[in-house]
Design an enzyme around this catalytic site. Structure first.
Site, PDB file in Angstrom:
ATOM      1  N   HIS A 392       0.843  -1.207   0.000  1.00  0.00           N
ATOM      2  CA  HIS A 392       0.000   0.000   0.000  1.00  0.00           C
ATOM      3  C   HIS A 392       0.876   1.253   0.000  1.00  0.00           C
ATOM      4  O   HIS A 392       0.726   2.139  -0.853  1.00  0.00           O
ATOM      5  CB  HIS A 392      -0.906  -0.032   1.231  1.00  0.00           C
ATOM      6  N   GLU A 393       1.779   1.327   0.978  1.00  0.00           N
ATOM      7  CA  GLU A 393       2.640   2.514   1.067  1.00  0.00           C
ATOM      8  C   GLU A 393       3.616   2.588  -0.103  1.00  0.00           C
ATOM      9  O   GLU A 393       3.993   3.681  -0.532  1.00  0.00           O
ATOM     10  CB  GLU A 393       3.394   2.523   2.400  1.00  0.00           C
ATOM     11  N   HIS A 396       1.960   4.479  -2.847  1.00  0.00           N
ATOM     12  CA  HIS A 396       2.112   5.933  -2.659  1.00  0.00           C
ATOM     13  C   HIS A 396       3.509   6.389  -3.098  1.00  0.00           C
ATOM     14  O   HIS A 396       3.666   7.412  -3.782  1.00  0.00           O
ATOM     15  CB  HIS A 396       1.930   6.300  -1.184  1.00  0.00           C
ATOM     16  N   HIS A 399       4.022   6.412  -6.756  1.00  0.00           N
ATOM     17  CA  HIS A 399       3.273   7.553  -7.291  1.00  0.00           C
ATOM     18  C   HIS A 399       4.126   8.818  -7.166  1.00  0.00           C
ATOM     19  O   HIS A 399       4.273   9.600  -8.116  1.00  0.00           O
ATOM     20  CB  HIS A 399       1.956   7.694  -6.522  1.00  0.00           C
TER      21      HIS A 399
END
Length: 600
Positions: A392-393, A396, A399
Site C-alpha cells: 500500500h505505502e 504511494h 506515485h
C-alpha cells in the site's frame, strides 16, 4: 516467568531498519543553513509586491521565485515532520518541529499578498501574457487551479493575518498527536502465548487478529480504557479542529467546510454524497458478511473486537520483513521492470523506517519532498496485514517517484483524491496475485477473507468515518457544542447502523472517534473509500492484462497535479463523477463473497 516484551528505544533500532533522512538534509546544521538562506529570498520576493502585473517577465520572475521558496520550505518542513515522527518523545525533534511550524506561519504571512495579486490581474491580460511569453505556458494549469480560489481570496491584509495564525490553527491537531503518540501510557496484556506485551497501536491491531477471543477482548477493553480516561480532552481537541475548518470556510465565503475542502481540487460534492448513498444501498452485503463471520466463528455473540480475526483461523501466511520484500516484488512484477526496479531501490537505499520503537508515530504512511526519494513509515509485525501495508505505502511512494521524475515542481505533487488510488491498486493486485499463486483452499479462503475485511475496513468503515466527519462539522456550524457524550452517542448509533444486529455494539466502540487521527485532516477519509473503489477497476484491468491498462495506469502515476483529478482519472479509465465505479466495486465484493462462501 515469561519475559515482558517492551518496545525498543530509537537508539536500539538497527540502522538498516531506519530511513535515511540525509537525502533531504545531512544534519541539523544543514537545516539551519537552509532556514537562514530562506529569509533573504523571502525578502527579495516581497520587494516585487505590487508589480506582478507590470509585464509577463515580472510575473514569471515572481512565480519562479515563489515556487523556489515553497520548495525549500517544504524540504525543511518534511524533514522536521519525519524526524519528529520517528520519536515524538525526543525533545530536540519536538523543538525543531515547533520551530519549523512557526517558520511556515511567518513565511506564509509575508507572502500572503502573492496569490491575491495574481488573481487581481485581469483575465484578458493574463491570457495575453501567456500568449506572448512561451515561458509562462507551463504554468497554464497553475493559473487554472489558482482561479478556483478567485471568489474566496481575502484582502492582502486579511490573508496575512490568516497565514500568520497558521501555527495557532494547528494547536488542536498537534496536541492530539502528542497525546496519542507520546503521552498516553498503555498497559501490558497477554498475547496468544500467554506472554505480557505492552499495548501500542501496532500491537493492538495484531492482537485483534488473534484466534483467541480472550486475547482480542482484553486488548480491546484495555486500549479503550485508556482513551476513555481522556475522552473529554479528545473532545476538546477534535472540536477545536472542527472549529478551525468551519471558521476558514466561513471567512472565505464557502457554503461549508466540506465544500471548501473539495473545491480545492475541483471535486464536486456529489462525489461525496454518491459514496454515502451507494454504501447505504449496499449495507446488506456488509450485514451478510458480518453474519457469516458470526456463524463460522461459532460465537453466540459477535463483538466489535471479533471483526478483525481471520474467519478461517490462524493465518497460513506470515512474513518476516525480508520475506515480505521478496513477495512484494513478485506481486508487483505485473507493473513492469521499471516499476519493480524503483521498488528495489526503496528496499536497498533505506527509504523505509521499518519497526516500532518507543515514541514512534503509530500507523504507516508515505511522505517525501520534490527532489529526494520518497520515505515510508511502518510499524512492522510479521503478518499478512503488514505485507499489504507495505505494498500500500509502496504504491504511494511509486506515485511520488513517477510524479517528481516526470513533472516540474509546480505539478510535482498530487491531490489526496488520487493518492489513495495508487496505494489501493497495489493492494488489489497483491490480492489477485496471492489468489493466483496458491491452490490450497485454506490459503485462498484466508486471502479472500483478507480482501473482504479490507473492503469492509476501507470502503464501509471509511464511509462511516466520512458520515461522522460531516455530522460533527454540521453540528458545530449550527452552534451546538461538540461534547464527548454527544459525539459518542452519535458514533455508537452510526456504528450500529453500519454493522447491523449480528454484532454487539460494545459500549467502548462509541469512543472510537477519540483515536482516529484522520478526523483532523479536514474531509480526508472519504477519499480512502472512493480511491479503493476506483482502484478495484484499475487493478482488474492490469491483472487481466487489458490493452493499454498498465500504460494508462503508469501515465496516471506520472501526471501529478498537471490536470484536475477527475480528468486524470478519466484518462486512466475511471469516471469518478458517476456512480458506476462504485457499483463495479460492490460487484467485485459480492463476487468474492460468493467465492468465499462456496469454498467454505
Amino acid at each position: 516467568m515469561s519475559e515482558i516484551k517492551q518496545l525498543p528505544k530509537r537508539s536500539e533500532v538497527p540502522i538498516e531498519l531506519t530511513w535515511d533522512l540525509s537525502t533531504i538534509f545531512k544534519n541539523k546544521e544543514a537545516v539551519n543553513k537552509a532556514i537562514a538562506e530562506l529569509h533573504p529570498r523571502v525578502n527579495e520576493l516581497v520587494k516585487l509586491a505590487g508589480g506582478l502585473d507590470k509585464d509577463s517577465n515580472s510575473l514569471l520572475t515572481a512565480i519562479r521565485s515563489e515556487l523556489e521558496i515553497e520548495s525549500q520550505l517544504e524540504r525543511i518542513y518534511v524533514y522536521a515532520e519525519l524526524k519528529n515522527d520517528q520519536d515524538t518523545s525526543n525533545n530536540q525533534n519536538q523543538a525543531l518541529k515547533d520551530q519549523v511550524t512557526s517558520l511556515v506561519a511567518k513565511v506564509s504571512a509575508k507572502l500572503a499578498w502573492f496569490e491575491p495579486e495574481i488573481l487581481a490581474i485581469p483575465k484578458a491580460t493574463l491570457e495575453k501574457y501567456q500568449e506572448n511569453n512561451t515561458e509562462l505556458k507551463p504554468y497554464q494549469h497553475y493559473f487554472e487551479v489558482l482561479n478556483l480560489k478567485k471568489n474566496h481570496v481575502l484582502t492582502t491584509k486579511e490573508e496575512a493575518i490568516l497565514a500568520g495564525a497558521g501555527s495557532v490553527f494547528e494547536v488542536s491537531s498537534n496536541v492530539f498527536g502528542i497525546l496519542d503518540n507520546s503521552d498516553l501510557k498503555f498497559p501490558f496484556v497477554k498475547d496468544e502465548a500467554g506472554e505480557a506485551v505492552q499495548l501500542s497501536q501496532g500491537v493492538y491491531s495484531t492482537l485483534l487478529q488473534s484466534t483467541e477471543q480472550s486475547v482480542r477482548k482484553e486488548a480491546f477493553e484495555q486500549l479503550y480504557a485508556v482513551y476513555e480516561q481522556f475522552k473529554n480532552t479528545f473532545a476538546m481537541t477534535l472540536a477545536g479542529e472542527v472549529k478551525v475548518h468551519n471558521f476558514k470556510a466561513q471567512i472565505r465565503g464557502y457554503k461549508d467546510a466540506r465544500q471548501a475542502a473539495m473545491s480545492a481540487n475541483a471535486i464536486p460534492e456529489s462525489v461525496y454524497s454518491n459514496l454515502i448513498t451507494e454504501v447505504h444501498d449496499h449495507l446488506d452485503l456488509l450485514h451478510r458478511y458480518v453474519g457469516l463471520r458470526k456463524k463460522i466463528l461459532n460465537l453466540k455473540e459477535l463483538h466489535m473486537y471479533d471483526l478483525y480475526t481471520p474467519i478461517t483461523g490462524k493465518s497460513p501466511l506470515s512474513y518476516t520483513y525480508q520475506e515480505a520484500q521478496k513477495e512484494a516484488k513478485a506481486a508487483l512484477q505485473i507493473m513492469g521492470s521499471d516499476y519493480v526496479g524503483h521498488v528495489e531501490d526503496a528496499f536497498k537505499n533505506r527509504w523505509i523506517d521499518v519497526v516500532e520503537n518507543e515514541g514512534k508515530r503509530s500507523g504507516a504512511y508515505s511522505s517525501g519532498v520534490y527532489g529526494t526519494n520518497p520515505f515510508m513509515l511502518l510499524n512492522w509485525h510479521n503478518d499478512l496485514d503488514n505485507l499489504f501495508t507495505l505494498v500500500h505505502e509502496m504504491g504511494h511512494s511509486m506515485h511520488s517517484y513517477y510524479t517528481t521524475h516526470n513533472q516540474p515542481y509546480q505539478y510535482g505533487d498530487y491531490p489526496i483524491f488520487v493518492a489513495e488510488i495508487a496505494s489501493t491498486t497495489n493492494e488489489n493486485i497483491l490480492t489477485q496475485y496471492l489468489l493466483d499463486k496458491y491452490d490450497d483452499p485454506q490459503i485462498k479462503l484466508f486471502v479472500l477473507n483478507h480482501y473482504l475485511d479490507g473492503f469492509k475496513g476501507t470502503v464501509y468503515r471509511q464511509t462511516q468515518f466520512a458520515e461522522f466527519e460531516q455530522f460533527i462539522h454540521e453540528t458545530d456550524a449550527r452552534g451546538e457544542a461538540l461534547t464527548a457524550e454527544m459525539m459518542s452517542d452519535y458514533y455508537g448509533k452510526l456504528n450500529h447502523r453500519y454493522y447491523g444486529n449480528d454484532v454487539i455494539n460494545d459500549s467502548q466502540i462509541k469512543s472510537e472517534w477519540t483515536r482516529i487521527p484522520h478526523f483532523y485532516y479536514n474531509f480526508y477519509v472519504y477519499q480512502y473509500a472512493t480511491g479503493f473503489a476506483a482502484a478495484s477497476t484499475l487493478a482488474n484491468g492490469i491483472s487481466s492484462k487489458e490493452p493499454h491498462a498498465r500504460e494508462n495506469y503508469l501515465n496516471y502515476l506520472k501526471s501529478g497535479s498537471s490536470d484536475f483529478p477527475l480528468n486524470v482519472m478519466k484518462k486512466a479509465g475511471v469516471n469518478m463523477a458517476e456512480k458506476q465505479y462504485l457499483e463495479d466495486a460492490f460487484a467485485v465484493f459480492e463476487k468474492r463473497l460468493n467465492e468465499f462462501e462456496a469454498l467454505l
